[in-house]
Motif scaffolding. Structure first.
Motif, PDB file in Angstrom:
ATOM      1  N   ARG A  37       0.836  -1.214   0.000  1.00  0.00           N
ATOM      2  CA  ARG A  37       0.000   0.000   0.000  1.00  0.00           C
ATOM      3  C   ARG A  37       0.859   1.248   0.000  1.00  0.00           C
ATOM      4  O   ARG A  37       0.555   2.225  -0.697  1.00  0.00           O
ATOM      5  N   TYR A  38       1.926   1.231   0.768  1.00  0.00           N
ATOM      6  CA  TYR A  38       2.767   2.423   0.871  1.00  0.00           C
ATOM      7  C   TYR A  38       3.501   2.695  -0.438  1.00  0.00           C
ATOM      8  O   TYR A  38       3.568   3.847  -0.890  1.00  0.00           O
ATOM      9  N   LEU A  39       4.043   1.662  -1.057  1.00  0.00           N
ATOM     10  CA  LEU A  39       4.767   1.847  -2.303  1.00  0.00           C
ATOM     11  C   LEU A  39       3.852   2.203  -3.463  1.00  0.00           C
ATOM     12  O   LEU A  39       4.303   2.742  -4.467  1.00  0.00           O
ATOM     13  N   THR A  40       2.561   1.910  -3.334  1.00  0.00           N
ATOM     14  CA  THR A  40       1.620   2.313  -4.376  1.00  0.00           C
ATOM     15  C   THR A  40       1.494   3.824  -4.438  1.00  0.00           C
ATOM     16  O   THR A  40       1.534   4.433  -5.506  1.00  0.00           O
ATOM     17  N   ASN A  41       1.356   4.446  -3.277  1.00  0.00           N
ATOM     18  CA  ASN A  41       1.224   5.903  -3.199  1.00  0.00           C
ATOM     19  C   ASN A  41       1.601   6.353  -1.795  1.00  0.00           C
ATOM     20  O   ASN A  41       0.750   6.392  -0.906  1.00  0.00           O
ATOM     21  N   PRO A  42       2.880   6.680  -1.546  1.00  0.00           N
ATOM     22  CA  PRO A  42       3.306   7.062  -0.201  1.00  0.00           C
ATOM     23  C   PRO A  42       2.540   8.248   0.369  1.00  0.00           C
ATOM     24  O   PRO A  42       2.214   8.265   1.562  1.00  0.00           O
ATOM     25  N   ALA A  43       2.228   9.239  -0.468  1.00  0.00           N
ATOM     26  CA  ALA A  43       1.529  10.429   0.025  1.00  0.00           C
ATOM     27  C   ALA A  43       0.120  10.102   0.495  1.00  0.00           C
ATOM     28  O   ALA A  43      -0.402  10.726   1.423  1.00  0.00           O
ATOM     29  N   LYS A  44      -0.515   9.125  -0.141  1.00  0.00           N
ATOM     30  CA  LYS A  44      -1.869   8.732   0.252  1.00  0.00           C
ATOM     31  C   LYS A  44      -1.850   7.763   1.423  1.00  0.00           C
ATOM     32  O   LYS A  44      -2.736   7.812   2.287  1.00  0.00           O
ATOM     33  N   ALA A  45      -0.852   6.881   1.473  1.00  0.00           N
ATOM     34  CA  ALA A  45      -0.792   5.894   2.554  1.00  0.00           C
ATOM     35  C   ALA A  45      -0.504   6.556   3.891  1.00  0.00           C
ATOM     36  O   ALA A  45      -1.098   6.194   4.909  1.00  0.00           O
ATOM     37  N   VAL A  46       0.419   7.530   3.888  1.00  0.00           N
ATOM     38  CA  VAL A  46       0.750   8.273   5.116  1.00  0.00           C
ATOM     39  C   VAL A  46       0.716   9.754   4.766  1.00  0.00           C
ATOM     40  O   VAL A  46       1.743  10.344   4.415  1.00  0.00           O
ATOM     41  N   PRO A  47      -0.459  10.377   4.825  1.00  0.00           N
ATOM     42  CA  PRO A  47      -0.578  11.788   4.438  1.00  0.00           C
ATOM     43  C   PRO A  47       0.323  12.677   5.293  1.00  0.00           C
ATOM     44  O   PRO A  47       0.397  12.532   6.502  1.00  0.00           O
ATOM     45  N   GLY A  48       1.039  13.571   4.622  1.00  0.00           N
ATOM     46  CA  GLY A  48       1.893  14.522   5.314  1.00  0.00           C
ATOM     47  C   GLY A  48       3.325  14.064   5.494  1.00  0.00           C
ATOM     48  O   GLY A  48       4.140  14.810   6.047  1.00  0.00           O
ATOM     49  N   ASN A  49       3.662  12.846   5.036  1.00  0.00           N
ATOM     50  CA  ASN A  49       5.050  12.400   5.187  1.00  0.00           C
ATOM     51  C   ASN A  49       5.942  13.137   4.193  1.00  0.00           C
ATOM     52  O   ASN A  49       5.478  13.688   3.204  1.00  0.00           O
ATOM     53  N   LYS A  50       7.229  13.144   4.474  1.00  0.00           N
ATOM     54  CA  LYS A  50       8.180  13.948   3.705  1.00  0.00           C
ATOM     55  C   LYS A  50       8.855  13.181   2.578  1.00  0.00           C
ATOM     56  O   LYS A  50       9.771  13.697   1.940  1.00  0.00           O
TER      57      LYS A  50
END
Length: 245
Positions: free
Chosen positions: A175-188
């Motif tokens: 899930r994270y590698l699919t879309n990091p910004a969507k999986a953990v909103p606000g990450n850098k």
């Protein structure tokens, strides 16, 4: 050239442009443009293939190098409102059914670790993969599979990552590698993600090797039996054991 000469020169140019516009407008009225949907002369035994406008647009600009491609695209775009959509007597074409989704376990079982290693090279600008590797912009990824999120004591995580709970399971990494910004909103993490499931599976399979005790892959899901096959149809009764039909 004095002001009077410039005025005459400008008036002459304006007059020519106006005259050309009037002539084109008059010509359009007298000889209206008609869009030819079929060839004027048909060769016996040769059928002219229909022009697929969307295919020409998708192949831009490569498709323009094909014979007649540029002219066809220009003519269709300039007369698009006049084109009649062909209708088949058999009704609209059938829409292909979407390809069935393959579960992550099946993809991991068939994953290519070496391809995953090559794809993951883009991550080396921010992460290290070696055992005992130093943290960079991102934490070291050695032993990431199965490790608690934000568990590296030597790395300072952002507040949104520090608030995460649980561990990096295979499903969570996918899930994270699919879309990091969507999986953990606000990450850098400045990474758009991997859209192809096969690419993610290859990378995750490679990450699983970064451990002295790799976490086993999840088991593939078994195909579900349709409910209609598990129970009889309504209104039908099965004969009791020992009865004769």
């Amino acid at each position: 050239m004095d002001g009077w000469e410039r005025l005459k020169f400008g008036a002459a140019i304006t007059g020519v442009v106006f005259l050309i516009s009037v002539l084109r407008w008059t010509a359009d009225l007298v000889y209206p443009e008609t869009y030819v949907t079929e060839p004027a002369y048909k060769i016996p035994g040769v059928s002219e293939p229909a022009v697929d406008l969307s295919a020409l647009q998708r192949s831009w600009p490569a498709g323009l190098s094909e014979p007649g491609g540029r002219a066809k695209l220009r003519d269709y775009m300039s007369n698009i409102e006049k084109v009649a959509v062909p209708r088949s007597a058999e009704g609209p074409p059938a829409v292909a059914a979407p390809a069935p989704q393959v579960d992550l376990a099946t993809l991991l079982a068939a994953a290519d670790v070496e391809k995953g290693r090559q794809t993951a090279r883009v991550c080396t600008s921010c992460h290290t993969f070696d055992q005992g590797g130093q943290d960079r912009i991102g934490p070291s990824l050695w032993g990431v599979v199965g490790r608690d999120v934000a568990a590296r004591e030597t790395f300072t995580y952002s507040s949104v990552f520090a608030a995460q709970s649980g561990s990096w399971t295979y499903e969570r990494l996918d899930r994270y590698l699919t879309n990091p910004a969507k999986a953990v909103p606000g990450n850098k993490m400045a990474f758009a993600g991997l859209r192809k499931a096969e690419d993610r599976a290859n990378v995750i399979a490679f990450l699983s090797t970064l451990s002295a005790s790799p976490v086993p892959f999840p088991k593939a899901e078994k195909p579900k039996i349709a409910e209609t096959l598990q129970r009889p149809r309504q209104g039908s009764r099965r004969p009791p054991p020992g009865s004769s039909g």
